[in-house]
Design a protein around this motif. Structure first.
Motif, PDB file in Angstrom:
ATOM      1  N   PRO A 297     -62.198 -22.674 -27.078  1.00 43.21           N
ATOM      2  CA  PRO A 297     -62.288 -22.336 -28.132  1.00 43.21           C
ATOM      3  C   PRO A 297     -62.748 -21.018 -29.024  1.00 43.21           C
ATOM      4  CG  PRO A 297     -62.597 -24.792 -28.650  1.00 43.21           C
ATOM      5  CD  PRO A 297     -63.738 -23.951 -27.244  1.00 43.21           C
ATOM      6  N   LEU A 298     -61.715 -20.326 -29.629  1.00 47.20           N
ATOM      7  CA  LEU A 298     -61.942 -19.240 -29.920  1.00 47.20           C
ATOM      8  C   LEU A 298     -63.117 -18.148 -30.924  1.00 47.20           C
ATOM      9  CD1 LEU A 298     -57.836 -17.998 -30.233  1.00 47.20           C
ATOM     10  CD2 LEU A 298     -59.488 -17.264 -27.931  1.00 47.20           C
ATOM     11  N   HIS A 299     -63.438 -19.502 -32.030  1.00 44.87           N
ATOM     12  CA  HIS A 299     -64.185 -18.641 -32.740  1.00 44.87           C
ATOM     13  C   HIS A 299     -65.873 -19.764 -32.717  1.00 44.87           C
ATOM     14  CE1 HIS A 299     -63.859 -23.485 -33.075  1.00 44.87           C
ATOM     15  NE2 HIS A 299     -64.782 -23.216 -33.478  1.00 44.87           N
TER      16      HIS A 299
ATOM     17  N   HIS B  26     -71.237 -22.015 -23.871  1.00 46.51           N
ATOM     18  CA  HIS B  26     -72.160 -22.833 -22.554  1.00 46.51           C
ATOM     19  C   HIS B  26     -73.652 -23.301 -22.688  1.00 46.51           C
ATOM     20  CE1 HIS B  26     -69.597 -20.527 -19.172  1.00 46.51           C
ATOM     21  NE2 HIS B  26     -69.268 -21.107 -20.735  1.00 46.51           N
ATOM     22  N   LYS B  27     -74.414 -23.059 -23.851  1.00 47.83           N
ATOM     23  CA  LYS B  27     -75.553 -23.728 -24.063  1.00 47.83           C
ATOM     24  C   LYS B  27     -75.244 -25.035 -24.955  1.00 47.83           C
ATOM     25  CE  LYS B  27     -78.118 -19.240 -24.847  1.00 47.83           C
ATOM     26  NZ  LYS B  27     -78.502 -17.946 -25.783  1.00 47.83           N
ATOM     27  N   GLU B  28     -74.289 -25.191 -25.708  1.00 47.31           N
ATOM     28  CA  GLU B  28     -73.707 -25.512 -25.904  1.00 47.31           C
ATOM     29  C   GLU B  28     -72.952 -26.982 -25.596  1.00 47.31           C
ATOM     30  OE1 GLU B  28     -73.987 -27.763 -29.636  1.00 47.31           O
ATOM     31  OE2 GLU B  28     -74.619 -26.484 -29.602  1.00 47.31           O
ATOM     32  N   LEU B  29     -72.846 -26.595 -24.505  1.00 40.83           N
ATOM     33  CA  LEU B  29     -71.946 -27.136 -23.596  1.00 40.83           C
ATOM     34  C   LEU B  29     -73.049 -28.000 -22.881  1.00 40.83           C
ATOM     35  CD1 LEU B  29     -69.031 -25.301 -22.105  1.00 40.83           C
ATOM     36  CD2 LEU B  29     -68.941 -27.353 -23.501  1.00 40.83           C
TER      37      LEU B  29
ATOM     38  N   PHE C  96     -66.047 -33.271 -28.016  1.00 41.33           N
ATOM     39  CA  PHE C  96     -66.106 -31.575 -27.832  1.00 41.33           C
ATOM     40  C   PHE C  96     -65.615 -30.289 -27.942  1.00 41.33           C
ATOM     41  CE2 PHE C  96     -68.838 -28.184 -27.905  1.00 41.33           C
ATOM     42  CZ  PHE C  96     -69.207 -27.946 -29.025  1.00 41.33           C
ATOM     43  N   HIS C  97     -65.052 -30.281 -27.152  1.00 43.29           N
ATOM     44  CA  HIS C  97     -63.900 -29.482 -26.765  1.00 43.29           C
ATOM     45  C   HIS C  97     -62.907 -29.762 -27.600  1.00 43.29           C
ATOM     46  CE1 HIS C  97     -60.773 -27.640 -24.344  1.00 43.29           C
ATOM     47  NE2 HIS C  97     -61.417 -26.969 -23.877  1.00 43.29           N
ATOM     48  N   ARG C  98     -62.222 -30.666 -28.229  1.00 41.47           N
ATOM     49  CA  ARG C  98     -60.977 -31.137 -28.688  1.00 41.47           C
ATOM     50  C   ARG C  98     -61.257 -30.856 -30.544  1.00 41.47           C
ATOM     51  NH1 ARG C  98     -59.154 -36.577 -25.357  1.00 41.47           N
ATOM     52  NH2 ARG C  98     -57.835 -35.350 -24.110  1.00 41.47           N
TER      53      ARG C  98
END
Length: 184
Positions: free
Chosen positions: A25-27, A34-37, A75-77
């Protein structure tokens, strides 16, 4: 923090590798994304290991992989839906001659916004209808479809027959269909 068992580290890494190929996501800044994933994958893997039932036919590695990938996908969605609701600040095609590289076009933004709003509307409707079910019906539906339990497992936990679980499921599904008819 406790380390994951070696047996489940590989499926977590495979799920992470797959999720990192999805469009960010652009924001989000790349490194923060990557850390959040990573954090979501690790937390989900620990939870999956804790919830794993050896009596199920799927091996631990497959169970962990499915759980981690599902959490990363959700999370991605959610993040794309958030972006879609807040993308009005992006330049519109034709409004600015000097669009910065990396900004998305108005068409893409509007498509994402529409898809995000539609998805959120469907989630809201499903949540609303589930809340209208009786406690027993809601419990059966959630255990069947969210927790992926069998009717026999639910029957054992609730102290009722498998046939009673099946009837409760059918009654709940009929109610959901009736309430959601024409809304989804």
């Amino acid at each position: 923090m406790e380390k994951l068992h070696l047996k489940v580290q590989k499926p977590v890494q495979v799920a992470l590798r797959q999720a990192r190929q999805w469009r960010r996501p652009l924001h989000w800044d790349r490194s923060e994304w990557h850390k959040e994933l990573d954090a979501i994958a690790q937390a989900t893997a620990f939870e999956a290991c804790f919830r794993f039932d050896k009596r199920r036919s799927a091996p631990l590695e497959a169970f962990v992989f499915r759980q981690v990938l599902a959490a990363l996908r959700d999370f991605h969605r959610r993040e794309w839906a958030y972006f879609a609701l807040h993308c009005e600040h992006l330049p519109r095609v034709g409004e600015e001659e000097d669009m910065e590289e990396g900004n998305e076009s108005a068409e893409f933004c509007e498509r994402v916004a529409t898809e995000g709003l539609e998805r959120e509307w469907r989630r809201y409707l499903i949540h609303w209808t589930l809340e209208r079910l009786s406690e027993r019906e809601r419990q059966v539906i959630k255990q069947l479809y969210w927790d992926e339990k069998t009717e026999a497992e639910i029957a054992h936990e609730l102290g009722i027959s498998q046939q009673a679980v099946s009837k409760t499921k059918q009654k709940a599904i009929q109610k959901l269909k009736e309430w959601l008819k024409g809304l989804l």
